[in-house]
Design a protein around this motif. Structure first.
Motif, PDB file in Angstrom:
ATOM      1  N   MET A   1       0.580  -0.909   0.170  1.00 31.73           N
ATOM      2  CA  MET A   1      -0.169   0.052   0.315  1.00 31.73           C
ATOM      3  C   MET A   1       0.705   1.188   0.068  1.00 31.73           C
ATOM      4  O   MET A   1       0.471   2.096  -0.811  1.00 31.73           O
ATOM      5  CB  MET A   1      -1.454   0.151   1.131  1.00 31.73           C
ATOM      6  CG  MET A   1      -2.013  -0.754   0.869  1.00 31.73           C
ATOM      7  SD  MET A   1      -3.126  -1.223   2.246  1.00 31.73           S
ATOM      8  CE  MET A   1      -4.117   0.973   2.521  1.00 31.73           C
ATOM      9  N   HIS A  18      -9.406   5.294   1.238  1.00 31.24           N
ATOM     10  CA  HIS A  18      -8.635   3.716   0.926  1.00 31.24           C
ATOM     11  C   HIS A  18      -9.995   2.842   2.349  1.00 31.24           C
ATOM     12  O   HIS A  18     -10.195   3.002   2.800  1.00 31.24           O
ATOM     13  CB  HIS A  18      -7.461   3.867   0.941  1.00 31.24           C
ATOM     14  CG  HIS A  18      -6.998   3.449   2.674  1.00 31.24           C
ATOM     15  ND1 HIS A  18      -6.776   4.375   2.730  1.00 31.24           N
ATOM     16  CD2 HIS A  18      -6.723   2.044   3.114  1.00 31.24           C
ATOM     17  CE1 HIS A  18      -6.404   3.920   4.040  1.00 31.24           C
ATOM     18  NE2 HIS A  18      -6.269   2.544   4.740  1.00 31.24           N
ATOM     19  N   THR A  19      -9.888   2.073   1.205  1.00 31.33           N
ATOM     20  CA  THR A  19     -10.676   0.982   2.126  1.00 31.33           C
ATOM     21  C   THR A  19     -10.301  -0.338   1.580  1.00 31.33           C
ATOM     22  O   THR A  19     -10.176  -0.645   0.764  1.00 31.33           O
ATOM     23  CB  THR A  19     -12.183   0.965   1.385  1.00 31.33           C
ATOM     24  OG1 THR A  19     -13.242   2.222   1.511  1.00 31.33           O
ATOM     25  CG2 THR A  19     -13.374  -0.060   2.038  1.00 31.33           C
ATOM     26  N   LEU A  20     -10.154  -0.707   3.033  1.00 30.54           N
ATOM     27  CA  LEU A  20      -9.596  -2.071   3.293  1.00 30.54           C
ATOM     28  C   LEU A  20     -10.574  -3.812   2.858  1.00 30.54           C
ATOM     29  O   LEU A  20     -11.692  -2.975   4.204  1.00 30.54           O
ATOM     30  CB  LEU A  20      -8.759  -1.847   4.773  1.00 30.54           C
ATOM     31  CG  LEU A  20      -7.450  -1.397   4.210  1.00 30.54           C
ATOM     32  CD1 LEU A  20      -6.946  -1.912   6.299  1.00 30.54           C
ATOM     33  CD2 LEU A  20      -6.308  -2.409   3.638  1.00 30.54           C
ATOM     34  N   ASN A  23      -8.091  -9.568   3.805  1.00 31.57           N
ATOM     35  CA  ASN A  23      -6.809  -8.845   3.005  1.00 31.57           C
ATOM     36  C   ASN A  23      -6.625  -9.443   2.268  1.00 31.57           C
ATOM     37  O   ASN A  23      -5.609  -9.639   0.900  1.00 31.57           O
ATOM     38  CB  ASN A  23      -5.759 -10.133   4.036  1.00 31.57           C
ATOM     39  CG  ASN A  23      -6.247 -11.412   4.087  1.00 31.57           C
ATOM     40  OD1 ASN A  23      -7.167 -11.963   3.559  1.00 31.57           O
ATOM     41  ND2 ASN A  23      -5.090 -12.278   4.233  1.00 31.57           N
ATOM     42  N   THR A  26      -8.024  -3.741  -1.450  1.00 36.40           N
ATOM     43  CA  THR A  26      -7.975  -2.769  -1.233  1.00 36.40           C
ATOM     44  C   THR A  26      -8.611  -1.765  -2.337  1.00 36.40           C
ATOM     45  O   THR A  26      -7.576  -1.554  -3.750  1.00 36.40           O
ATOM     46  CB  THR A  26      -6.343  -2.179  -0.979  1.00 36.40           C
ATOM     47  OG1 THR A  26      -5.987  -2.700   0.154  1.00 36.40           O
ATOM     48  CG2 THR A  26      -6.885   0.223  -0.175  1.00 36.40           C
TER      49      THR A  26
END
Length: 97
Positions: A1, A18-20, A23, A26
């Motif tokens: 990132m 940003h949005t995660l 895992n 993104t």
């Protein structure tokens, strides 16, 4: 990132947020000048962040037909991570009420 963030900054833009998504992926919300769009695409390639065919065509179209190359545009970059790790699980505490 961090490397994606650096590529955006070197393209003359910035990350608005940003949005995660666990895992798995993104989603980056970016703003950059039209002239930085191709620069960003070029800087992502060595990071193994590859644009799909439709995105590459859109970059070419926008950078080739946009009037003022310094006009800023908003861009969304979805990055999917390819790995063998299980989905990231987080315990969410119960909220009374």
């Amino acid at each position: 990132m961090t490397e994606v963030n650096d590529a955006v900054l070197h393209s003359g833009g910035w990350v608005e947020g940003h949005t995660l998504l666990s895992n798995i992926a993104t989603v980056f919300k970016l703003e950059l000048p039209v002239k930085g769009l191709q620069v960003l695409a070029d800087k992502l390639e060595p990071l193994e962040v590859r644009l799909d065919e439709e995105s590459r065509e859109t970059v070419a179209k926008v950078t080739g037909t946009a009037g003022d190359p310094s006009v800023e545009i908003r861009v969304t970059l979805n990055v999917t991570f390819i790995h063998d790790e299980p989905d990231l699980r987080r315990a969410v505490p119960a909220v009374p009420g």
